[in-house]
Design an enzyme around this catalytic site. Structure first.
Site, PDB file in Angstrom:
ATOM      1  N   SER A 169     -14.139   1.836  -8.972  1.00 41.15           N
ATOM      2  CA  SER A 169     -13.319   1.418 -10.109  1.00 41.15           C
ATOM      3  C   SER A 169     -13.782   0.064 -10.644  1.00 41.15           C
ATOM      4  O   SER A 169     -13.723  -0.953  -9.956  1.00 41.15           O
ATOM      5  CB  SER A 169     -11.848   1.332  -9.703  1.00 41.15           C
ATOM      6  N   ASP A 207     -10.483   2.181 -15.745  1.00 40.16           N
ATOM      7  CA  ASP A 207      -9.023   2.117 -15.876  1.00 40.16           C
ATOM      8  C   ASP A 207      -8.610   1.410 -17.161  1.00 40.16           C
ATOM      9  O   ASP A 207      -8.884   0.224 -17.337  1.00 40.16           O
ATOM     10  CB  ASP A 207      -8.437   1.340 -14.689  1.00 40.16           C
ATOM     11  N   MET A 266      -3.935   4.694 -18.629  1.00 39.57           N
ATOM     12  CA  MET A 266      -2.559   4.324 -18.280  1.00 39.57           C
ATOM     13  C   MET A 266      -1.937   3.733 -19.533  1.00 39.57           C
ATOM     14  O   MET A 266      -1.679   2.531 -19.637  1.00 39.57           O
ATOM     15  CB  MET A 266      -2.581   3.318 -17.112  1.00 39.57           C
ATOM     16  N   ASP A 321      -6.379   7.974  -6.181  1.00 36.80           N
ATOM     17  CA  ASP A 321      -6.585   6.701  -6.871  1.00 36.80           C
ATOM     18  C   ASP A 321      -5.600   5.648  -6.364  1.00 36.80           C
ATOM     19  O   ASP A 321      -4.403   5.713  -6.649  1.00 36.80           O
ATOM     20  CB  ASP A 321      -6.412   6.923  -8.375  1.00 36.80           C
ATOM     21  N   HIS A 341     -15.371   4.927 -12.328  1.00 33.44           N
ATOM     22  CA  HIS A 341     -13.958   5.094 -12.678  1.00 33.44           C
ATOM     23  C   HIS A 341     -13.550   3.923 -13.578  1.00 33.44           C
ATOM     24  O   HIS A 341     -13.763   2.745 -13.235  1.00 33.44           O
ATOM     25  CB  HIS A 341     -13.091   5.122 -11.416  1.00 33.44           C
ATOM     26  N   MET A 361      -2.031   9.507  -7.966  1.00 33.97           N
ATOM     27  CA  MET A 361      -1.886   8.062  -7.750  1.00 33.97           C
ATOM     28  C   MET A 361      -1.324   7.811  -6.345  1.00 33.97           C
ATOM     29  O   MET A 361      -0.254   8.309  -5.999  1.00 33.97           O
ATOM     30  CB  MET A 361      -0.949   7.440  -8.789  1.00 33.97           C
ATOM     31  N   MET A 406      -5.461   0.168 -19.400  1.00 33.06           N
ATOM     32  CA  MET A 406      -4.020  -0.153 -19.292  1.00 33.06           C
ATOM     33  C   MET A 406      -3.554  -0.846 -20.565  1.00 33.06           C
ATOM     34  O   MET A 406      -4.245  -1.733 -21.069  1.00 33.06           O
ATOM     35  CB  MET A 406      -3.795  -1.103 -18.118  1.00 33.06           C
ATOM     36  N   HIS A 418      -9.520   6.821 -16.909  1.00 33.67           N
ATOM     37  CA  HIS A 418      -8.119   6.994 -16.520  1.00 33.67           C
ATOM     38  C   HIS A 418      -7.247   6.181 -17.474  1.00 33.67           C
ATOM     39  O   HIS A 418      -7.258   4.955 -17.431  1.00 33.67           O
ATOM     40  CB  HIS A 418      -7.976   6.509 -15.062  1.00 33.67           C
TER      41      HIS A 418
HETATM   42  C1  DX5 Z   1      -4.652   1.402 -10.421  1.00 32.65           C
HETATM   43  C2  DX5 Z   1      -5.948   1.999 -10.910  1.00 32.65           C
HETATM   44  C3  DX5 Z   1      -6.952   2.187  -9.854  1.00 32.65           C
HETATM   45  C4  DX5 Z   1      -7.405   0.932  -9.191  1.00 32.65           C
HETATM   46  C5  DX5 Z   1      -7.767   1.271  -7.786  1.00 32.65           C
HETATM   47  O1  DX5 Z   1      -3.723   1.409 -11.435  1.00 32.65           O
HETATM   48  O2  DX5 Z   1      -5.726   3.261 -11.508  1.00 32.65           O
HETATM   49  O3  DX5 Z   1      -8.059   2.940 -10.306  1.00 32.65           O
HETATM   50  O4  DX5 Z   1      -8.495   0.319  -9.824  1.00 32.65           O
HETATM   51  O5  DX5 Z   1      -8.045   0.098  -7.136  1.00 32.65           O
HETATM   52  P1  DX5 Z   1      -8.026  -0.038  -5.556  1.00 32.65           P
HETATM   53  O6  DX5 Z   1      -9.053   0.907  -5.034  1.00 32.65           O
HETATM   54  O7  DX5 Z   1      -8.378  -1.463  -5.374  1.00 32.65           O
HETATM   55  O8  DX5 Z   1      -6.643   0.307  -5.082  1.00 32.65           O
HETATM   56 ZN    ZN Z   2      -7.508   4.601 -11.928  1.00 30.11          ZN
END
Ligand code: DX5
Ligand code: ZN
Length: 215
Positions: free
Chosen positions: A8, A35, A68, A175, A33, A137, A37, A66
């Site tokens: 990630s 993310d 969010m 994740d 990956h 998740m 947000m 991903h």
């Molecule tokens: C959290 C993200 C994850 C995050 C995982 O909201 O969707 O992808 O980056 O990070 P770690 O592996 O550090 O928990």
């Molecule tokens: Zn993620």
């Protein structure tokens, strides 16, 4: 099929993003990956299109994106244009999930549905057939480096059974909080894709850590 590790980028050093992307290129990890947000669906803001475009310029592996964000259907074409290979939307953020997945497919991407820790696997009953990947998740979304929620194992086992019963090819992605202590148990429960942020990027030897997670 052997499993996939998707480091990630949220835990990368954004001041040295190209360096970290190239490190993943050199590694045994098959995916990135990414993310996204929005500060509304989750209590954090990460990055958007210009940054993903920059990552994609250097990345030599597929981008697993991903979202969010609320109303993810507003930006499907935009994510295709910046290089998304898999586009995952949250079940909890999608009023018309079936339509959204059709739109993702029509745009030429793989479809992903993410489930928050409190959302039961049973809500996927009528949408699994349209879903290439379920992002389970294992922390509350919004931040890297959180503690793994143990109830995830039960959900993975249930989802694996549902996938089997329906004869689907859907991949199960885990994740949040994946580390060298729990990844084997997750694979044994049926996981196909392991996202790892903190475990990879806070490691003294990220390449070696990725290699360990691939075993
Ligand atoms: C959290 C993200 C994850 C995050 C995982 O909201 O969707 O992808 O980056 O990070 P770690 O592996 O550090 O928990
Ligand atoms: Zn993620």
């Amino acid at each position: 099929m052997s499993h996939i590790v998707a480091p990630s980028i949220l835990s990368a050093d954004f001041g040295n993003l190209q360096r970290d992307v190239e490190m993943i290129n050199q590694s045994k990890a098959p995916w990135f990956h990414i993310d996204v947000m929005d500060g509304v669906f989750v209590p954090n803001i990460s990055f958007g299109f210009p940054v993903i475009k920059a990552i994609n310029k250097h990345a030599k592996k597929p981008l697993d994106v991903h979202l969010m964000i609320v109303q993810p259907e507003r930006y499907i074409e935009d994510f295709k244009n910046v290089g998304a290979h898999v586009l995952t939307v949250h079940y909890e953020a999608s009023t018309h999930l079936h339509r959204t997945l059709q739109q993702i497919k029509a745009a030429g991407m793989k479809t992903g549905v993410a489930l928050n820790p409190h959302t039961p696997v049973s809500v996927l009953e009528d949408i699994l057939i349209e879903t290439d990947l379920v992002c389970m998740m294992s922390v509350n979304p919004g931040f890297g480096g959180q503690k793994f929620i143990e109830n995830t194992y039960k959900k993975v086992t249930q989802l694996k059974q549902m996938i089997k019963d329906k004869g689907c090819q859907t991949l199960i992605e885990i994740d949040g909080g994946v580390d060298l202590n729990n990844y084997k148990k997750l694979l044994a429960a049926g996981a196909d894709v392991l996202v790892a942020g903190n475990t990879v990027f806070s490691s003294t030897d990220p390449l070696k850590t990725i290699e360990a997670l691939m075993q």
